[in-house]
Design a protein around this motif. Structure first.
Motif, mmCIF file in Angstrom:
data_model
loop_
_atom_site.group_PDB
_atom_site.id
_atom_site.type_symbol
_atom_site.label_atom_id
_atom_site.label_comp_id
_atom_site.label_asym_id
_atom_site.label_seq_id
_atom_site.Cartn_x
_atom_site.Cartn_y
_atom_site.Cartn_z
ATOM 1 N N GLU A 10 0.830 -1.200 0.000
ATOM 2 C CA GLU A 10 0.000 0.000 0.000
ATOM 3 C C GLU A 10 0.869 1.257 0.000
ATOM 4 O O GLU A 10 0.572 2.226 -0.695
ATOM 5 N N LYS A 11 1.934 1.244 0.765
ATOM 6 C CA LYS A 11 2.841 2.387 0.823
ATOM 7 C C LYS A 11 3.513 2.602 -0.531
ATOM 8 O O LYS A 11 3.624 3.731 -1.021
ATOM 9 N N ALA A 12 3.951 1.526 -1.165
ATOM 10 C CA ALA A 12 4.577 1.626 -2.480
ATOM 11 C C ALA A 12 3.601 2.187 -3.506
ATOM 12 O O ALA A 12 3.980 3.019 -4.348
ATOM 13 N N ASP A 13 2.346 1.773 -3.441
ATOM 14 C CA ASP A 13 1.328 2.285 -4.360
ATOM 15 C C ASP A 13 1.073 3.773 -4.135
ATOM 16 O O ASP A 13 0.929 4.538 -5.084
ATOM 17 N N ARG A 14 1.024 4.207 -2.876
ATOM 18 C CA ARG A 14 0.824 5.631 -2.581
ATOM 19 C C ARG A 14 1.994 6.462 -3.096
ATOM 20 O O ARG A 14 1.802 7.535 -3.663
ATOM 21 N N GLU A 15 3.222 5.968 -2.903
ATOM 22 C CA GLU A 15 4.400 6.685 -3.394
ATOM 23 C C GLU A 15 4.386 6.783 -4.913
ATOM 24 O O GLU A 15 4.729 7.812 -5.484
ATOM 25 N N PHE A 16 3.974 5.705 -5.566
ATOM 26 C CA PHE A 16 3.868 5.708 -7.025
ATOM 27 C C PHE A 16 2.878 6.767 -7.486
ATOM 28 O O PHE A 16 3.152 7.542 -8.394
ATOM 29 N N GLN A 17 1.699 6.796 -6.870
ATOM 30 C CA GLN A 17 0.672 7.753 -7.257
ATOM 31 C C GLN A 17 1.142 9.188 -7.048
ATOM 32 O O GLN A 17 0.861 10.064 -7.853
ATOM 33 N N LYS A 18 1.886 9.414 -5.989
ATOM 34 C CA LYS A 18 2.400 10.758 -5.717
ATOM 35 C C LYS A 18 3.491 11.140 -6.718
ATOM 36 O O LYS A 18 3.487 12.238 -7.273
ATOM 37 N N PHE A 20 4.189 9.971 -9.823
ATOM 38 C CA PHE A 20 3.759 10.094 -11.209
ATOM 39 C C PHE A 20 2.451 10.869 -11.372
ATOM 40 O O PHE A 20 1.892 10.912 -12.467
ATOM 41 N N LYS A 21 1.958 11.459 -10.280
ATOM 42 C CA LYS A 21 0.702 12.217 -10.308
ATOM 43 C C LYS A 21 -0.412 11.374 -10.937
ATOM 44 O O LYS A 21 -1.137 11.810 -11.815
ATOM 45 N N PHE A 22 -0.487 10.155 -10.476
ATOM 46 C CA PHE A 22 -1.425 9.162 -10.995
ATOM 47 C C PHE A 22 -2.659 9.172 -10.108
ATOM 48 O O PHE A 22 -2.566 8.989 -8.902
ATOM 49 N N GLU A 23 -3.819 9.386 -10.700
ATOM 50 C CA GLU A 23 -5.057 9.433 -9.927
ATOM 51 C C GLU A 23 -5.847 8.139 -10.133
ATOM 52 O O GLU A 23 -5.802 7.531 -11.188
ATOM 53 N N GLY A 24 -6.566 7.754 -9.117
ATOM 54 C CA GLY A 24 -7.378 6.552 -9.208
ATOM 55 C C GLY A 24 -6.586 5.321 -8.805
ATOM 56 O O GLY A 24 -5.458 5.396 -8.346
#
Length: 86
Positions: A10-18, A20-24
């Motif tokens: 979950e932490k890795a996914d949040r860092e990825f979204q932040k 790459f400015k990835f939403e959803g």
């Protein structure tokens, strides 16, 4: 999967979204194998390190030259389209 592994993912996914400015939510479009004839690359910066024959999860086709991928260690970065056969 243990609770610790779930939280780490979950932490890795949040860092990825932040980063790459990835939403959803992160949806895997397909899986692709790195070309066995391609040269291995160390990666760095925004590029993912590549190993011959490695299976990558494709998250997004950003443009004709770059593809956003995730490797088996759940590291998300861009990969040059020439390394992945179509």
């Amino acid at each position: 999967m243990t609770l610790k592994e779930c939280k780490k993912e979950e932490k890795a996914d949040r860092e990825f979204q932040k980063k790459f400015k990835f939403e959803g939510s992160i949806n895997i479009l397909t899986q692709m194998m790195v070309d066995p004839a391609a040269t291995e690359k160390r990666g760095g910066g925004k590029n993912l390190p590549l190993r011959r024959g490695e299976i990558l999860d494709v998250i997004q086709f950003t443009n004709q030259e770059q593809i956003l991928c995730r490797n088996s260690q759940r590291r998300c970065k861009s990969v040059g389209a020439e390394a992945l056969p179509t």
